[in-house]
Each structure stands twice: as C-alpha cells, then as structure tokens.
Write a protein that holds these residues in place. Sequence first.
Motif, mmCIF file in Angstrom:
data_model
loop_
_atom_site.group_PDB
_atom_site.id
_atom_site.type_symbol
_atom_site.label_atom_id
_atom_site.label_comp_id
_atom_site.label_asym_id
_atom_site.label_seq_id
_atom_site.Cartn_x
_atom_site.Cartn_y
_atom_site.Cartn_z
ATOM 1 N N THR A 6 0.811 -1.220 0.000
ATOM 2 C CA THR A 6 0.000 0.000 0.000
ATOM 3 C C THR A 6 0.841 1.265 0.000
ATOM 4 O O THR A 6 0.372 2.313 -0.437
ATOM 5 C CB THR A 6 -0.952 0.018 1.208
ATOM 6 O OG1 THR A 6 -0.182 -0.111 2.412
ATOM 7 C CG2 THR A 6 -1.955 -1.123 1.112
ATOM 8 N N GLU A 7 2.089 1.194 0.484
ATOM 9 C CA GLU A 7 2.965 2.356 0.455
ATOM 10 C C GLU A 7 4.395 1.888 0.232
ATOM 11 O O GLU A 7 4.858 0.947 0.882
ATOM 12 C CB GLU A 7 2.862 3.177 1.737
ATOM 13 C CG GLU A 7 3.594 4.501 1.646
ATOM 14 C CD GLU A 7 3.129 5.517 2.678
ATOM 15 O OE1 GLU A 7 3.822 6.537 2.861
ATOM 16 O OE2 GLU A 7 2.067 5.306 3.296
ATOM 17 N N ILE A 8 5.086 2.548 -0.715
ATOM 18 C CA ILE A 8 6.420 2.112 -1.113
ATOM 19 C C ILE A 8 7.367 3.305 -1.087
ATOM 20 O O ILE A 8 7.084 4.356 -1.673
ATOM 21 C CB ILE A 8 6.405 1.503 -2.538
ATOM 22 C CG1 ILE A 8 5.367 0.375 -2.640
ATOM 23 C CG2 ILE A 8 7.779 0.989 -2.927
ATOM 24 C CD1 ILE A 8 5.160 -0.127 -4.049
ATOM 25 N N ASP A 9 8.508 3.115 -0.451
ATOM 26 C CA ASP A 9 9.577 4.104 -0.495
ATOM 27 C C ASP A 9 10.239 4.003 -1.874
ATOM 28 O O ASP A 9 10.678 2.913 -2.269
ATOM 29 C CB ASP A 9 10.597 3.800 0.605
ATOM 30 C CG ASP A 9 11.721 4.826 0.683
ATOM 31 O OD1 ASP A 9 11.964 5.537 -0.303
ATOM 32 O OD2 ASP A 9 12.376 4.892 1.743
ATOM 33 N N PRO A 10 10.312 5.090 -2.634
ATOM 34 C CA PRO A 10 10.882 4.987 -3.979
ATOM 35 C C PRO A 10 12.317 4.463 -3.996
ATOM 36 O O PRO A 10 12.754 3.872 -4.997
ATOM 37 C CB PRO A 10 10.809 6.428 -4.510
ATOM 38 C CG PRO A 10 10.596 7.290 -3.320
ATOM 39 C CD PRO A 10 9.856 6.458 -2.332
ATOM 40 N N LYS A 11 13.045 4.618 -2.895
ATOM 41 C CA LYS A 11 14.443 4.172 -2.864
ATOM 42 C C LYS A 11 14.565 2.650 -2.986
ATOM 43 O O LYS A 11 15.609 2.162 -3.424
ATOM 44 C CB LYS A 11 15.114 4.643 -1.573
ATOM 45 C CG LYS A 11 15.351 6.141 -1.499
ATOM 46 C CD LYS A 11 16.238 6.514 -0.328
ATOM 47 C CE LYS A 11 15.571 6.180 0.999
ATOM 48 N NZ LYS A 11 16.365 6.682 2.161
ATOM 49 N N ILE A 12 13.515 1.904 -2.606
ATOM 50 C CA ILE A 12 13.624 0.443 -2.652
ATOM 51 C C ILE A 12 13.107 -0.148 -3.964
ATOM 52 O O ILE A 12 13.228 -1.354 -4.180
ATOM 53 C CB ILE A 12 12.899 -0.213 -1.460
ATOM 54 C CG1 ILE A 12 11.372 -0.107 -1.607
ATOM 55 C CG2 ILE A 12 13.362 0.385 -0.140
ATOM 56 C CD1 ILE A 12 10.603 -0.976 -0.621
#
Length: 284
Positions: A216-222
């Motif tokens: 549902t939520e993703i850190d763009p760095k990963i």
Amino acid sequence: MNRDWIATARTLSEALPYMQRYAGATVVIKLGGHAMGSDDAMRGFARDVVLMRQVGLNPVVVHGGGPMINEMLDKLNIKSEFVNGKRVTDQATMDVVEMVLSGQVNNRLVQAICEEGGKAVGLSGKDARLVICEQADPAMGFVGKPVAVDPTVLRDLHAADAIPVIAPLGMGRNGETFNMNGDTAAGAIAGALKADRLLLLTDVEGVKDKSGEVLTEIDPKIIPDLIADGTIAGGMIPKTETALAAMNDGVRAVVILDGRAPNACLLELFTDHGAGSLIRKPKS
C-alpha cells in the motif's frame, strides 16, 4: 433514518479534510485498461473527474487506446511487424494511431466528461507544442520518448475552469508525429506541472509483494531492489520506472491503482484507506 443515507453523509463529512488538502492541487490521471472498456466505466470515471474539478482540484487526463488501435488496424488489414514483442510503428500504422487516439478515443472521453457537467478540452501532445519527442529506437519507427514538455496550455485551460484530456502523441523537432507510451507521457506531463499526484490506473490492484499482497505504500528508494529481486516484474516495471522519473521531476507522489474498482480515484484521494500502491518519500 435509512442507514445508507447516514453512511453516505458520514463519507462526505470524512472527505472534507482531504478536499481541503487537495484544493488547488494538480492531479494527473493516466486512464487505460478496464476504465476505458465500457460506456458505464467511462461515465463513472468522467463523473469522478468532474467532481474533482468541482471541489477545487486541477485534474489532467492522459489516455491510452491500444485495444482500439489494434481493432482499427485489423479492420483496415494493416499488418504489423514486432520487435521484442513491441509493435513497429511505420507511417501507415502511425496514421491509424493518430486517427484513433486523437479522434475516436479522445473525443469519446471529452464527450463523457462534458455530459457529466464538466468542461473538457481534448488535445494531444502536438497541440501548442505541449510534448516534444525524439525517436526512442530507429527499429521501432515512429515511437517517441518525451524530451521537453511545455505545460503552459494546460495551466491556461485550468485557469478557464477546463479539464485537459490528452492523447499520447508528440511532435518531433522536424514536425514528425510520434506515438508515446501513455504512462510515459503522463509521467512527463505530471513532472512538468510539478503535480501533487500522478495516478496510474491499471488492471491490477497495485504493486504486489512476493506473497501476492498489495504494497500500500512504497519508499521509492527500494523500487530498484524490488525490480532486481523479481518482486516487481513484467508490465509493472515500466509503471514503477515512470513513477520514479516523475518524482525526480518534482511530482510529490505517484499511485498505481486498480482502474476496475468503481470510484477508484475518489477512494484514493478522499478516503483514509486509498485504492492502490502509494509511492512517495517517507515523512521525516
């Protein structure tokens, strides 16, 4: 009092802080897949976009049209060559692509929004030199990648209380017409507008982990790591890469969401639980 009425009133009341938060914000929506597949889905999407404008958002719609292009090419008996699974766009194919995207699909969507009370204006990336393209790959013909976007005409339309509806066609520096991937076009336009949100409507629930659960939520760095280990694969790779490029250009957050769900955009923007995978930098 009818419980459904009470639930409706509660939903509207709970949406107030989100409406206040997005007042004046620009939201770019890439429409494709199921949401374009039927008149009912198109009407529902159009109504949602009109509501966004009514409560103070500045929506910009970028649409695809692959299935309609394929259908027209078949009707005209125009054969296509493929390179690595992608259609080569020669001049005959490009003529059909432009006819279908700027004519059939764009007009249909503009009409749907106007029928719901909105003031939609149809255009392509060629209009007002909105999107300048270069050839992506000589082997692919008239397939373009955006290299410059001038969003002035879109800001003018918003100032006139209009909703821009954009076909993913761009102009070459020598006057050629190029066909762009719809997600790529939407990402480039969102970046030029420094949009608050880029919503990529697709036919899946969102980005899933290896167990099949929606992230549902993703850190763009990963995201590069998720691509490298196979968690993000297939058609989700270009969507997440579009998300990263758009955020690098100034988009605050990107959502990959299920366009098959009724009112998907409203659920994402105006409720707590959202409707897909939100890609944004963690709050510090």
